[in-house]
Design a protein around this motif. Structure first.
Motif, PDB file in Angstrom:
ATOM      1  N   GLY A  49       3.597 -73.534  52.361  1.00 19.03           N
ATOM      2  CA  GLY A  49       4.526 -72.419  52.415  1.00 19.03           C
ATOM      3  C   GLY A  49       5.082 -72.136  51.036  1.00 19.03           C
TER       4      GLY A  49
ATOM      5  N   ALA B 161       4.582 -68.441  56.472  1.00 22.68           N
ATOM      6  CA  ALA B 161       5.709 -69.029  55.765  1.00 22.68           C
ATOM      7  C   ALA B 161       5.679 -70.546  55.804  1.00 22.68           C
ATOM      8  N   ASP B 162       5.169 -71.114  56.893  1.00 23.74           N
ATOM      9  CA  ASP B 162       5.139 -72.564  57.034  1.00 23.74           C
ATOM     10  C   ASP B 162       3.946 -73.204  56.342  1.00 23.74           C
ATOM     11  N   GLY B 163       3.006 -72.408  55.864  1.00 18.31           N
ATOM     12  CA  GLY B 163       1.846 -72.944  55.175  1.00 18.31           C
ATOM     13  C   GLY B 163       0.691 -73.252  56.111  1.00 18.31           C
TER      14      GLY B 163
END
Length: 221
Positions: free
Chosen positions: A134, A144-146
């Motif tokens: 992220g 967003a969290d990767g």
């Protein structure tokens, strides 16, 4: 240097460097052992990026460190950079190759196996894969969290070219990225925003010097 030998890769961004210039950060990263530098400098004019690029090119050439330019093929040619890195919405890998010639290094940002296979088939020399953990950078297209190290492993198994993990990577979490099959890692803030960029580069290099499994990314080490 061949991208298959890159372990640490600095992506520059002056807005994160405090009162230090991009050449200052690059000089410190070179002293810390960085293998490649990408001139990014989002939000600056083409002339400013070109002028900064000339200074950075002088530093990288003297140190035998590869210099890649983000997006701008024209600036890459103007400063005699080693290559260019394109995203999914930039000029295609094939067009960049046509403009820069067969000896240039052409990299491409990917976040899925399909994108990675397409870039490799188009002639990319390496892939920037992420965002792994992220990131707030608009330069890296991912959730967003990767995408996590598992996606690195999936892509490394799917393509025969080196891959560099990017996005939220620090010395504390870099090792799983190379263990998953990445040749190395690319960072912006982990070096640029560090109080001691040279020491930060050294810590990152130590974190990625991990034996890799034979077969990932087509590289046997």
């Amino acid at each position: 240097m061949n991208p298959s030998n890159w372990r640490t890769y600095l992506v520059t961004q002056a807005s994160l460097s405090g009162d230090r210039s991009t050449p200052d950060i690059v000089r410190a990263a070179i002293d810390g052992g960085v293998d490649a530098v990408q001139l990014r400098e989002k939000g600056t004019s083409a002339r400013s990026r070109y002028e900064t690029g000339l200074e950075v090119r002088e530093l990288t050439a003297a140190a035998d460190v590869d210099l890649i330019v983000n997006d701008r093929v024209d600036i890459a040619r103007a400063i005699d950079a080693d290559g260019v890195h394109v995203g999914q919405s930039d000029l295609s890998v094939a067009v960049a190759r046509d403009l820069l010639g067969p000896d240039a290094i052409v990299g491409c940002s990917t976040s899925t196996v399909a994108e990675a296979r397409a870039a490799a088939a188009a002639g990319a020399d390496y892939l920037g894969v992420g965002a792994v953990y992220g990131t707030t950078s608009k330069d890296v297209d991912a959730d967003a969290d990767g995408i996590g190290p598992q996606r690195i492993a999936d892509i490394a198994d799917a393509v025969p070219i080196p891959i560099v993990g990017i996005g939220g990577i620090t010395p504390a979490n870099a090792t799983p990225v190379v263990e998953a099959g990445a040749t190395g890692v690319a960072v912006i803030s982990a070096i640029t925003a560090a109080s001691d960029p040279q020491a930060a580069t050294e810590r990152l290099a130590a974190a990625v010097e991990t034996p890799k499994e034979v077969g990932h990314g087509g590289i046997d080490e």
